[in-house]
Design an enzyme around this catalytic site. Structure first.
Site, short mmCIF file in Angstrom:
data_model
loop_
_atom_site.label_atom_id
_atom_site.label_comp_id
_atom_site.label_asym_id
_atom_site.label_seq_id
_atom_site.Cartn_x
_atom_site.Cartn_y
_atom_site.Cartn_z
N LYS A 46 -36.08 -50.30 -51.92
CA LYS A 46 -34.87 -50.85 -52.52
C LYS A 46 -33.81 -49.76 -52.64
O LYS A 46 -34.10 -48.64 -53.06
CB LYS A 46 -35.18 -51.45 -53.90
CG LYS A 46 -34.00 -52.20 -54.49
CD LYS A 46 -34.42 -52.97 -55.74
CE LYS A 46 -33.21 -53.45 -56.54
NZ LYS A 46 -32.51 -54.60 -55.98
N ASN A 78 -27.11 -49.00 -46.39
CA ASN A 78 -26.81 -50.33 -46.90
C ASN A 78 -25.30 -50.56 -46.86
O ASN A 78 -24.58 -50.15 -47.75
CB ASN A 78 -27.36 -50.45 -48.33
CG ASN A 78 -27.16 -51.83 -48.89
OD1 ASN A 78 -26.34 -52.61 -48.40
ND2 ASN A 78 -27.89 -52.15 -49.94
N CYS A 107 -24.43 -55.18 -49.14
CA CYS A 107 -24.38 -55.93 -50.39
C CYS A 107 -23.00 -56.50 -50.65
O CYS A 107 -22.02 -55.77 -50.72
CB CYS A 107 -24.79 -55.03 -51.55
SG CYS A 107 -26.55 -55.12 -51.82
N LYS A 115 -27.51 -51.03 -41.72
CA LYS A 115 -27.70 -52.44 -42.07
C LYS A 115 -26.35 -53.11 -42.23
O LYS A 115 -25.52 -52.69 -43.04
CB LYS A 115 -28.51 -52.54 -43.37
CG LYS A 115 -28.86 -53.98 -43.74
CD LYS A 115 -29.92 -53.98 -44.82
CE LYS A 115 -30.23 -55.38 -45.32
NZ LYS A 115 -31.25 -55.34 -46.39
N ASN A 167 -27.67 -58.72 -43.70
CA ASN A 167 -27.73 -58.67 -45.16
C ASN A 167 -27.34 -60.06 -45.67
O ASN A 167 -27.19 -61.00 -44.89
CB ASN A 167 -26.78 -57.60 -45.69
CG ASN A 167 -27.23 -57.07 -47.04
OD1 ASN A 167 -27.52 -57.86 -47.94
ND2 ASN A 167 -27.28 -55.76 -47.20
N CYS A 207 -38.95 -98.07 -37.65
CA CYS A 207 -38.10 -97.80 -38.81
C CYS A 207 -36.63 -97.97 -38.43
O CYS A 207 -35.77 -98.14 -39.29
CB CYS A 207 -38.35 -96.42 -39.38
SG CYS A 207 -37.81 -95.08 -38.31
N CYS A 228 -33.38 -94.41 -35.58
CA CYS A 228 -32.68 -94.04 -34.35
C CYS A 228 -31.56 -95.02 -34.07
O CYS A 228 -30.45 -94.63 -33.68
CB CYS A 228 -33.66 -93.98 -33.18
SG CYS A 228 -34.59 -95.51 -32.92
N CYS A 255 -35.75 -89.24 -35.67
CA CYS A 255 -37.04 -89.94 -35.60
C CYS A 255 -38.08 -89.22 -36.45
O CYS A 255 -38.31 -88.03 -36.28
CB CYS A 255 -37.52 -90.02 -34.16
SG CYS A 255 -39.11 -90.85 -34.02
#
Lengths: 444, 454
Positions: A45, A132, A135, A173, A200, A345, A348, A396
């Site tokens: 982290k 990083n 964020c 990143k 991210n 049913c 479609c 479907c």
């Protein structure tokens, strides 16, 4: 024997599954526990500037009873000191020499500050550094995180500061909160990065509580945007990863993330060019134990398909990616309903009739129940009119009931770009209609 | 399904003509039973509904509740809307939500069953109506204007449903009922199947829509009602237990089933049935009586039926439930006499076999086997062989072969301006069928009255 090991820009790990820089990699306790379960690597982290968190950090999108389709957070980078983190990183690396341990960094935009933190990180014995630039909340307002990732010049500059001081691989990143992910990607390359991590989290507001009229989650009545992740973002991540992978100017190893929950998701990222995959939301939801299925599932799939290493499949699906103008206009497929599987049913039918091109007919069949007549309709595609849009196939509910069947002769192919070279310019509707008629394409 | 041509629009009939804001049903707020779905279960179950286009469930429901619509509303969290859809189609919404035999109606045709298992439609229905009751208000309100045209005699499922439907059609209806409103669900459905507060969430809701007069209808009053109204709907049900016609019927300890069930419901403390109970008859009411006897503490409960299991006209779920509770069921057994001096001591029975011959109900006729007599000891015998409709003021009415009141397809009896529905015309049936009956009759009555008003 299948080999799942990888080498991502010089960072080696026994399998491609890394924990992403996030709450699950907050401490030595967690990372060691994850390694014990079998994770191939972990990005610690993010450590750096002093921060303080608030309460009610996460919000989620639940969909009809299914929890956490997407999760959003406003948790900041590590709120533990740099010294404590670096000590734990060093201890962890010593215990797990065969796993990839990457340190994620975020400090203020000063060359000396970056040089200092990079050197301290390298001293832990870690395998790589991740920058990083992603964020979207909290740190970006302080000129870090996404504030860097969104400006290619800053991105290149800071990457350069890091790479000039680093003796180990550096991954950059990227934030997805940009209009074209390739620009920050190229900037990272320019700055000398050894690889790129993406995506991210995405800027989002999770919702409004209809009882209190406050945002979800509410921090003492207030809130704001956070970073969105989880299964819901996977398609966005796949697109961005592939854009970085096919860009001729970048050509760097990719550590991909964004909604990876199972080995199937991981394979999709690898097929679109990723070397390692990072996981966070799935672990926050189900715990480190999911690694068992990820490793086993991927290995079994490879064995079944006859692949021996991930190098053989990396980027294998990238060749399919093209622009719209290069797609074959004469490829024709239509929907076909397998009546032996159909449960009548008629989802479609209604989708086709209301939302598409009105080409499913219903053949009435009457059934008597309790003195009432049930009109059970058997849907049937009017094949001559089917435009092949595939909506019926999507709605479907029965597996394998509707299939898209190829009906062209597979002999002709022409793309829009090629066609535009043949037809007189500027293009007229008339010229286009003539081409369509010649090939039996009816627009209705 | 009717396929709609492109370019044409088919209008759906509005769901209801009565709507909107109430003074409040707050006093009717009820306790929430434990066996109702919770919100999460309801959301997940409603998500399973395919929302299929033909919705066979709606057709199979005798009251034709628009099932996919209310399930979609539960899915979105619009519980009040869902309850409104249910209630405007079925006046006894909570009652049917609790005890309707869904396995023979809506759920029996659910498309989802072709994939895995049917949607638990009744549970969702009950969830919606109970949630609405718990919220304590309904947006439905009366603004009917046609006064004094129609009277309803009998406030059971058929009568209530008819009165409610007539209200929706614009009538101010006079309802005559000697007991409180509710009919069979109130008087004889055991409270373990339908709790009082569950029924009350229906009756409290319905009683706001019409005037109820607590009067016992006799010949004089009946004529008076006829005189003052353009049409009458009769729905007095089957009030009288049929006598069994065997020796010993009048001995102490022999109870007609309706009396037994009613007492068990109202004053179970004064009911003493002893340890050994025999139930005569093989219908749903007999099973209710058997289960009730068990609950009252009877050690052995034996149900005797002259035919075999396959001829029994009962809901399988109830038969299984009775067996689970330890009720012994003896098939091919016919009672020939109730034995005892002043109080009973047992039932003399005779074995039967089924002949190849079939009766008018299409079931094989049981034939007694000579010399097979035996006695089942009993402290109480409950006779549940069916009920009939009797009242002096009904003398002029034409009857069916089975003794029920005869009506034509418009629910019109042989007496002009008098309509009838529910059990009194069809014999013992389900609540939902009675509700459907009352609802259909309301429309033909409205038509009949409208002609007269014109």
């Amino acid at each position: 024997m299948v080999d799942l090991s990888i080498n991502c820009g010089g960072i080696k790990s026994p399998n491609p599954f890394w924990l992403a820089s996030a709450p699950p990699t907050n401490s030595a306790y967690q990372v060691c526990k994850a390694f014990e379960k079998g994770w191939g690597g972990a990005v610690w982290k993010t450590i750096g500037e002093p921060v303080m968190n608030v309460v009610n950090r996460y919000g989620s999108v639940d969909y009809n009873g299914q929890k956490i389709l997407g999760i959003n957070n406003i948790e900041l980078i590590s709120d533990r000191t740099v010294a404590v983190n670096l000590k734990e990183i060093a201890e962890t690396k010593k215990l797990w020499p065969d796993r990839a341990l990457i340190v994620s960094l975020m400090v203020e935009s000063k060359r000396e500050t970056w040089h200092d933190i990079v050197k301290r990180a390298i001293d832990t014995g870690c395998d790589g550094i991740e920058l990083n630039y992603g964020c979207p909340h909290g740190m970006s307002e302080r000129g870090m995180g996404a504030a860097v990732g969104q400006v290619p010049e800053y991105c290149a500059m800071i990457t350069e500061w890091v790479t000039e001081a680093s003796t180990i691989p550096v991954l950059v990143k990227l934030t997805p909160n940009v209009s074209d992910i390739r620009y920050p990607g190229r900037a990272a390359k320019k700055g000398g990065a050894d690889g790129i991590s993406l995506i991210n989290t995405i800027n989002t507001i999770m919702g409004v509580d209809l009882d209190t009229l406050e945002l979800k989650p509410s921090i003492d009545g207030r809130g704001g945007h956070g970073g969105y992740a989880g299964p819901a973002v996977k398609p966005i991540a796949l697109n961005m990863v592939s854009q970085i992978a096919i860009d001729p100017e970048i050509q760097l190893p990719i550590s991909a993330m964004g909604g990876v929950t199972t080995w199937r998701d991981a394979l999709e990222f690898i097929l679109l060019g990723a070397t390692s995959v990072q996981v966070c939301t799935a672990v926050m939801h189900y715990g480190f134990r999911i690694i068992d299925d990820m490793v086993e599932g991927m290995g079994n799939w490879m064995e079944e398909k006859g692949y021996r290493s991930l190098d053989e499949i990396r980027g294998k699906s990238l060749k399919c990616i093209t622009d719209f103008g290069s797609l074959n206009l004469l490829y024709k497929a239509i929907a076909r309903i397998d009546e032996s599987k159909c449960i009548q049913c008629n989802l479609c039918t209604i989708a086709c009739d209301d939302g598409a091109h009105q080409c499913i007919d219903v053949l009435p069949k009457d059934k008597h129940v309790n003195g009432n007549v049930l009109h059970i309709g058997q849907p049937k595609v009017r094949e001559a009119d089917c435009v092949g849009c595939r909506l019926c196939y999507l709605v479907c509910p029965v597996d394998g009931c509707i299939s898209m069947v190829r009906v062209d002769d597979d002999k002709q192919s022409i793309s829009w770009n090629e066609l535009m070279k043949q037809l007189p310019q500027p293009l007229t509707w008339e010229a286009l209609r003539q081409f369509q008629q010649k090939h039996g394409i009816e627009i209705h | 399904m009717t396929r709609i041509k492109q370019g044409s629009i088919q209008k759906k009939e509005p769901r209801s003509v009565i709507r909107v804001y109430p003074q409040g049903l707050r006093e009717s707020v009820i306790s929430f039973p434990n066996n109702t779905m919770n919100q999460q279960q309801a959301t997940i179950e409603s998500e399973r509904c395919l929302q299929c286009y033909d919705s066979p469930c709606t057709v199979a429901c005798p009251t034709h509740i628009d099932i996919p619509t209310f399930i979609g509303m539960i899915r979105s969290g619009n519980v009040i809307g869902a309850a409104e859809v249910v209630k405007t189609s079925n006046a006894l919404a909570n009652t049917c939500g609790k005890i309707c035999p869904e396995e023979i109606f809506c759920q029996s045709v659910c498309t989802r069953a072709k994939q895995d298992s049917p949607i638990q439609i009744r549970e969702l229905h009950f969830y919606a109506t109970q949630m609405e009751s718990r919220k304590g208000f309904s947006r439905l309100k009366v603004f009917s204007t046609i006064d004094g045209a129609v009277a309803v005699i009998g406030a059971g499922p058929a009568g209530l449903s008819c009165a409610f439907e007539l209200t929706k059609l614009g009538h101010k209806v006079d309802v005559y009922e000697k007991d409180g409103i509710g009919g069979v669900p109130r008087n004889s459905i055991p409270s373990f199947r339908l709790a009082n507060d569950e029924l009350e969430s229906d009756t409290n809701f319905l009683s706001r829509f019409f005037k109820t007069r607590k009067e016992d209808v006799n010949a004089r009053l009946f004529e008076e009602i006829r005189h003052h109204h353009k049409a009458i709907f009769l729905a007095v049900g089957l009030g009288v237990d049929r006598p069994i016609g065997i020796p010993g019927e009048r001995l102490k300890g022999v109870l007609p089933v309706l009396q037994f069930l009613h007492k068990a419901k109202i004053q179970p403390s004064v009911l003493s049935i002893g340890d050994r109970v025999v139930i005569i008859g093989g219908g749903n009411v007999s099973l209710d009586a058997a289960a009730t006897a068990k609950r009252l503490g009877a050690e052995s409960v034996v149900l005797i039926y002259r035919r075999s299991e396959s001829e029994m006209r009962v809901w399988k779920s109830e038969l299984n439930e009775a067996r689970r509770q330890g009720v012994e069921i003896r098939f091919l057994t016919n009672p020939v006499a109730i034995v005892g001096k002043s109080e009973i001591s047992g039932v003399m029975c005779r074995h039967t076999r089924l002949s190849k011959e079939k009766d008018e109900s299409g079931r094989r006729v049981p034939v007694e086997l000579k010399g097979s007599d035996f006695v089942i000891d009993a402290d109480t015998v409950i006779v549940a062989i069916g009920q009939s409709v009797e009242a002096e003021w009904l003398e002029g009415f034409e009857r069916t072969e089975n003794g029920y009141v005869k009506v034509n397809k418009n629910f019109h009896t042989s007496v002009s301006g008098v309509f009838a529905g529910g059990d009194m015309v069809a014999g013992e049936g389900t609540i939902v069928q009675a509700v459907a009956n009352g609802k259909q009759a309301a429309h033909t009555i409205h038509e009949h009255v409208s002609k007269k008003l014109r």
